[in-house]
Design an enzyme around this catalytic site. Structure first.
Site, PDB file in Angstrom:
ATOM      1  N   ARG A  95       0.827  -1.212   0.000  1.00  0.00           N
ATOM      2  CA  ARG A  95       0.000   0.000   0.000  1.00  0.00           C
ATOM      3  C   ARG A  95       0.852   1.248   0.000  1.00  0.00           C
ATOM      4  O   ARG A  95       1.862   1.316   0.697  1.00  0.00           O
ATOM      5  CB  ARG A  95      -0.872   0.053   1.261  1.00  0.00           C
ATOM      6  N   HIS A 465     -13.554  45.035  -9.372  1.00  0.00           N
ATOM      7  CA  HIS A 465     -14.758  45.702  -8.899  1.00  0.00           C
ATOM      8  C   HIS A 465     -15.884  44.703  -8.647  1.00  0.00           C
ATOM      9  O   HIS A 465     -16.518  44.691  -7.596  1.00  0.00           O
ATOM     10  CB  HIS A 465     -15.164  46.748  -9.930  1.00  0.00           C
ATOM     11  N   ARG A 572     -17.496  52.263   1.610  1.00  0.00           N
ATOM     12  CA  ARG A 572     -17.052  52.875   0.353  1.00  0.00           C
ATOM     13  C   ARG A 572     -18.180  53.801  -0.113  1.00  0.00           C
ATOM     14  O   ARG A 572     -19.186  53.345  -0.646  1.00  0.00           O
ATOM     15  CB  ARG A 572     -16.774  51.808  -0.697  1.00  0.00           C
ATOM     16  N   ARG A 628     -15.279  56.047   4.620  1.00  0.00           N
ATOM     17  CA  ARG A 628     -14.214  56.512   3.740  1.00  0.00           C
ATOM     18  C   ARG A 628     -14.774  57.485   2.715  1.00  0.00           C
ATOM     19  O   ARG A 628     -15.816  57.232   2.105  1.00  0.00           O
ATOM     20  CB  ARG A 628     -13.570  55.332   3.025  1.00  0.00           C
ATOM     21  N   GLU A 756      -2.234  52.918   1.232  1.00  0.00           N
ATOM     22  CA  GLU A 756      -2.416  52.180  -0.020  1.00  0.00           C
ATOM     23  C   GLU A 756      -1.265  52.396  -0.994  1.00  0.00           C
ATOM     24  O   GLU A 756      -1.244  51.809  -2.071  1.00  0.00           O
ATOM     25  CB  GLU A 756      -3.722  52.615  -0.695  1.00  0.00           C
ATOM     26  N   THR A 778      -5.049  46.827   1.304  1.00  0.00           N
ATOM     27  CA  THR A 778      -4.083  45.906   0.688  1.00  0.00           C
ATOM     28  C   THR A 778      -4.397  45.601  -0.780  1.00  0.00           C
ATOM     29  O   THR A 778      -3.546  45.074  -1.481  1.00  0.00           O
ATOM     30  CB  THR A 778      -4.014  44.587   1.486  1.00  0.00           C
ATOM     31  N   ASN A 779      -5.600  45.954  -1.227  1.00  0.00           N
ATOM     32  CA  ASN A 779      -5.869  45.787  -2.664  1.00  0.00           C
ATOM     33  C   ASN A 779      -4.981  46.741  -3.451  1.00  0.00           C
ATOM     34  O   ASN A 779      -4.233  46.349  -4.342  1.00  0.00           O
ATOM     35  CB  ASN A 779      -7.335  46.093  -3.000  1.00  0.00           C
ATOM     36  N   CYS A 842      -8.193  46.649   5.631  1.00  0.00           N
ATOM     37  CA  CYS A 842      -9.555  46.616   5.098  1.00  0.00           C
ATOM     38  C   CYS A 842      -9.598  46.186   3.635  1.00  0.00           C
ATOM     39  O   CYS A 842     -10.643  46.227   3.007  1.00  0.00           O
ATOM     40  CB  CYS A 842     -10.265  47.953   5.292  1.00  0.00           C
TER      41      CYS A 842
HETATM   42  C1  PEP Z   1      -7.963  48.658  -0.890  1.00  0.00           C
HETATM   43  O1  PEP Z   1      -7.392  49.254  -1.791  1.00  0.00           O
HETATM   44  O2  PEP Z   1      -7.497  47.681  -0.314  1.00  0.00           O
HETATM   45  C2  PEP Z   1      -9.293  49.129  -0.446  1.00  0.00           C
HETATM   46  C3  PEP Z   1      -9.892  48.565   0.580  1.00  0.00           C
HETATM   47  O3  PEP Z   1      -9.889  50.090  -1.195  1.00  0.00           O
HETATM   48  P1  PEP Z   1     -10.664  49.808  -2.564  1.00  0.00           P
HETATM   49  O4  PEP Z   1     -10.736  48.328  -2.717  1.00  0.00           O
HETATM   50  O5  PEP Z   1     -11.981  50.445  -2.440  1.00  0.00           O
HETATM   51  O6  PEP Z   1      -9.767  50.456  -3.544  1.00  0.00           O
HETATM   52 MG    MG Z   2      -8.120  51.196  -2.394  1.00  0.00          MG
END
Ligand code: PEP
Ligand code: MG
Length: 888
Positions: A95, A465, A572, A628, A756, A778-779, A842
């Site tokens: 096995r 988005h 947002r 924001r 950012e 962090t995006n 966020c």
């Molecule tokens: C980001 O940039 O991480 C953020 C939370 O803002 P958005 O996604 O609205 O640009």
């Molecule tokens: Mg952003």
């Protein structure tokens, strides 16, 4: 050098459960069971070091061969039989067993050692048994060790059966099976790379090579790729005395779970087959029977349960199952064989269960004292909780997948395909579910997304988005389905199979798996779950970090509160502008150059925003609310169609040419790096002024209504410098002062910024002279750190990862080494200036367990994520606290 061979059986165990990294999971647990005195057929394990040596040459070295031969002699003494010879010949099962379980992906070969002599000896007592064992060994050994093609051999067998008019092999008598075996042997001799090995030792060594080699077989490689598992580890091999489940009606083989793997109910659950060998249950050739009457009722099986047919073996199984669960302190999945009435255990491992069952089992085991609450919390993968909150496609339902993309927002839904936001609205106004199919979505599509039941886009990544909005709405969404084509004009979605799906056709979007399927698939609805509520209570008591929600509307804020969010971490505000009536006013504010026109626009927008914010803050009373200010590039708000242009020129009382000129002036090559974020606030000051005034007024109104203070935070996006921060601080303070002057009242509030840009992270010390809190977006920070567009990567990221350019999608899994380093610097420098600085994340990563663990290590105050991810984040935060304490 160690021989790498470890024996187990009858009280001897050269290893234990803790040795999975060396012995593989199966081998380690067999040793453990042997040491516990449970009935395990004796055997030995070739460990991972042997695999590593084997991999260098593709064969076993002489020292290992000698060790294997010695172990076989020991096994002969233990079983009082001779391998492949004698009156009662010893046969073995070989096995696979990797350190991390890969169910069914690696080879396992039974009845090894069935030489001609062994065959004759068995046949002398039971001719049918001898043929049945041979018809199992022949194809398994030939296809795994002799290079015979599985499909060719299957075809040859099928042709033979057809010619003889036979449809079920297992029901045949000895002479028929013997004839089939003779035919198979002919095929094998013809097609194989080498003759069928007829000595027991030759069979054993061929098969060991084959099982090691199966680590690199197609099946295993595909599975590892799908599970994102490392290729390097390898597998151990267990050689174990065969016990025969195919000895007749007092023999059987089966699988048992100590708890029901789909509900978690504490009762023995499983299946068995009379007169069969292990692979029959898995192969699904015969339908197995239930273990108990309860299972029979639940599965509507009419077959007699094991408890009735083999009562003694069942009683032994139930007792051993309880022992194993108590010993391993985890629900177990056990393989067993009954040989002539005697029960043998062949394997035990932690049971894989549904998410719901996993939660129930963990909670009940902790409540019963078998494990601690911390252990219960650590046992549940936070991502699994999302399964419990969203409906999902019935896994048993047949399906035609027409496109695959990123699983951007979990849950599943079916509806009619539409291609524009307006169509989605029209359909939902009629009470029908719409699936909005777009090439990509822009903020202008937001009303369509509100109206749609689910979303599918061809472009875009996990933070595009569409993904962000869908997650915040809790709507199923697939992004970046690059194998599909969309023709909005023609109203056709062409699937990866080339077949068209037209406007009005029904489509099912599964945002958990990333699959879009034709037609309406049956769904399984989530039910309220008491065990989950208990687990979440434990998580909340244990976690240090707070979990807030990213929510933009009063409805989302209400959901966030229900799902246990500790406040709002990101509202947002741009989404509110895409509602009817507001966009035009905002456009006038941006595009008109007379103070009068701007004032007119403000008188429209201010009361609307005030009403929005009042409704938004109310459900969160008592908890912090972070709002924001406007962030997206202004071009996203400008009119795009001729008709919209005409309407706006009329409203503004200017010529179309003038309006076009103004729009052209505002045009940018790279809007994401242009007039966006706080730059809008500085260049079009009326916009932020209006928003801040509306926020303050709303807070005052809510304070009166709820009779408690609003814990208000105002957040400025996309800053890079301390100058920007200071300017906004002064400006908003002046608005506050004017409000105090006008109404005599003033809410308490705090100013914060989003980090950012890399510069903002590096200069957090200066920025925090005016900012009281910072929230890492962090995006954008990922986008800016890599120079990788968050809206475009969806189209190529999978390909890029497959080509080795990236280990994973940094928009999905936080890049701790790069983006994380900027965060670490930001936190350190910010806190050096302001020791009580509130620090948060966020971006979308805020709902991801690994990111949460990292945030805990940085001592952050909270993470903020989509409302529907809040429960998973609360659990992940508790796990992070426990892990962090353990590290200290
Ligand atoms: C980001 O940039 O991480 C953020 C939370 O803002 P958005 O996604 O609205 O640009
Ligand atoms: Mg952003």
């Amino acid at each position: 050098m160690s021989t790498g061979v470890h024996r187990f059986g009858a009280g001897l165990a050269e290893g234990g459960a803790g040795d999975a990294a060396l012995l593989g999971g199966k081998g380690a647990n067999l040793c453990e069971m042997a040491a516990m005195g449970l009935p395990v057929p004796p055997g030995f394990i070739l460990d991972m070091d042997v695999f590593r040596r084997w991999r260098e040459t593709g064969t076993l070295d002489n020292a290992t061969r000698a060790a294997v031969s010695n172990a076989m002699r020991w096994l002969e003494r233990e079983t009082d039989r001779v391998f492949g010879a004698g009156e009662r010949p010893l046969l073995v099962a070989v096995r696979s067993g990797a350190p991390v379980s890969m169910p069914g992906m690696l080879d396992t070969i039974l009845n090894v050692g069935l030489t001609e002599a062994a065959h004759a000896a068995i046949a002398a007592r039971d001719p049918r048994l001898a043929e049945d064992c041979r018809r199992r060994l022949l194809p398994a050994l030939a296809t795994s060790a002799l290079g015979v093609d599985v499909d060719d051999l299957d075809d040859a067998v099928d042709d033979w059966l057809l010619a003889k008019g036979i449809d079920r092999i297992e029901a045949q008598d000895a002479p028929t099976l013997a004839a089939l075996n003779a035919h198979m042997l002919d095929v094998v001799e013809e097609e194989g790379d080498a003759p069928f090995p007829e000595t027991a030792e030759a069979q054993l060594f061929d098969v060991i090579d084959a099982v090691f080699a199966s680590w690199n077989g197609h099946r295993a490689r595909r599975y590892r790729a799908a599970q994102a598992m490392e290729d390097g580890t390898g597998t151990a091999v267990t050689v174990q005395a065969m016990v025969l489940g195919n000895l007749g009606d007092a023999s059987a083989t089966g699988v048992a779970f100590t708890r029901d793997p789909s509900t978690g109910a504490p009762r023995l659950y499983g299946e068995y087959l009379l007169d069969a060998q292990g692979d029959d249950v898995v192969a699904g050739i015969r339908t197995p029977a239930p273990l108990t009457e309860e299972d029979a009722a639940a599965t509507r099986s009419t077959m007699p349960p094991m408890r009735d047919v083999l009562p003694d073996a069942f009683a032994a199984l139930a007792a051993h199952a309880a022992t194993l669960e108590a010993h391993f302190r985890e629900a177990q999945d056990i393989e067993f064989t009954v040989e002539d009435g005697t029960l043998w255990l062949l394997q035990t491992r932690a049971a894989k269960t549904t998410a719901r069952a996993g939660v129930r089992i963990a909670v009940e085991m902790a409540t019963g004292g078998a494990i601690t609450r911390d252990e219960a919390l650590l046992r549940i993968a936070p991502g699994d909780l999302e399964q419990l909150l969203h409906p999902k496609v019935d896994p048993a339902a047949p399906r035609r997948v027409i496109a695959r993309g990123l699983p951007a927002s979990p849950g599943a839904v079916s509806g009619e395909v539409v291609f524009t936001p307006a169509e989605a609205e029209a359909l939902s106004a009629k009470g029908r579910a719409a699936i909005l199919v777009r090439v990509e979505t822009s903020p202008e599509d937001i009303h369509g997304m509100y109206a749609a039941a689910g979303v599918l886009t061809v472009r875009g990544g996990m933070t595009s988005h569409a993904a962000v909005v869908a997650r915040s709405l809790g709507k199923p969404c697939i992004c970046g389905a690059g194998d599909a084509r969309v023709d909005v004009q023609a109203g056709v979605l062409t699937g990866s199979d080339g077949k068209p799906v037209r406007r009005g056709d029904i489509l099912t979007v599964d945002g958990t798996s990333g699959e879009a399927m034709a037609g309406a698939l049956p769904m399984i609805e989530p039910e309220p779950d008491a065990a989950l509520a208990t687990l979440m209570g434990w998580a909340d008591a244990r976690r240090r970090m707070r979990v807030r929600a990213n929510a933009d509307t009063a409805e989302e804020a209400t959901v966030a509160r229900r799902l246990g969010a500790d406040g709002i971490g990101l509202c947002r505000t741009e989404h509110a502008f895409f509602q009817t009536g507001r966009l035009a006013a905002l456009q006038q504010l941006i595009l008109s150059d007379t103070p009068d026109a701007r004032r007119r626009a403000l008188t429209v927008l201010l009361p609307m925003q005030r009403a929005d914010f009042t409704a938004f803050m109310a459900p969160m009373h008592g908890l912090p609310v972070c709002i924001r200010l406007l962030d997206p590039p202004i071009h996203e708000f400008l009119p795009r169609t001729e008709a919209a242009l005409r309407d706006l020129a009329r409203d503004m009382d200017i010529s179309i040419t003038d309006l076009r000129g103004r729009i052209e002036e505002l045009g940018e090559f790279n809007p994401m790096l242009g007039r966006r974020g706080c730059r809008i606030g500085l260049l079009f000051p009326e916009i932020y002024d209006m928003q801040v005034r509306a926020i303050f007024q709303a807070a005052l109104a809510v304070e009166v209504e709820e009779e408690s203070a609003v814990d208000l935070e105002i957040m400025v996006p996309f800053v890079s410098t301390d100058r920007e921060t200071a300017l906004f601080g002064q400006r908003f303070e002046a608005i506050a002062a004017s409000l105090r002057h006008e109404s005599g009242r003033m809410p308490t509030w705090r100013l914060g910024v989003m980090i950012e840009t890399p510069r903002a992270a590096l200069r957090c010390d200066r920025i925090c002279e005016d900012a009281h809190f910072v929230s890492f977006g962090t995006n954008d920070l990922t986008q800016m750190t890599y120079g990788l567009s968050r809206d475009d990567t969806g189209r190529f990221i999978r390909d890029y990862i497959a080509r080795g350019g990236l280990a994973h999608d940094p928009f999905h899994q936080l890049d701790v080494e790069g983006v994380g380093e900027l965060m670490r610097i930001g936190v350190e420098r910010g806190r050096a200036t302001r020791p009580d600085l509130t620090v948060a994340v966020c971006g979308e990563h805020g709902g991801d367990a690994q990111t949460i663990r990292f945030c805990e290590s940085l001592g952050m105050d909270y993470v903020s994520c989509s409302p529907y991810r809040a429960p998973a984040a609360r659990l992940a935060a508790a796990q992070a606290t426990i892990a962090q304490e353990a590290e200290r």
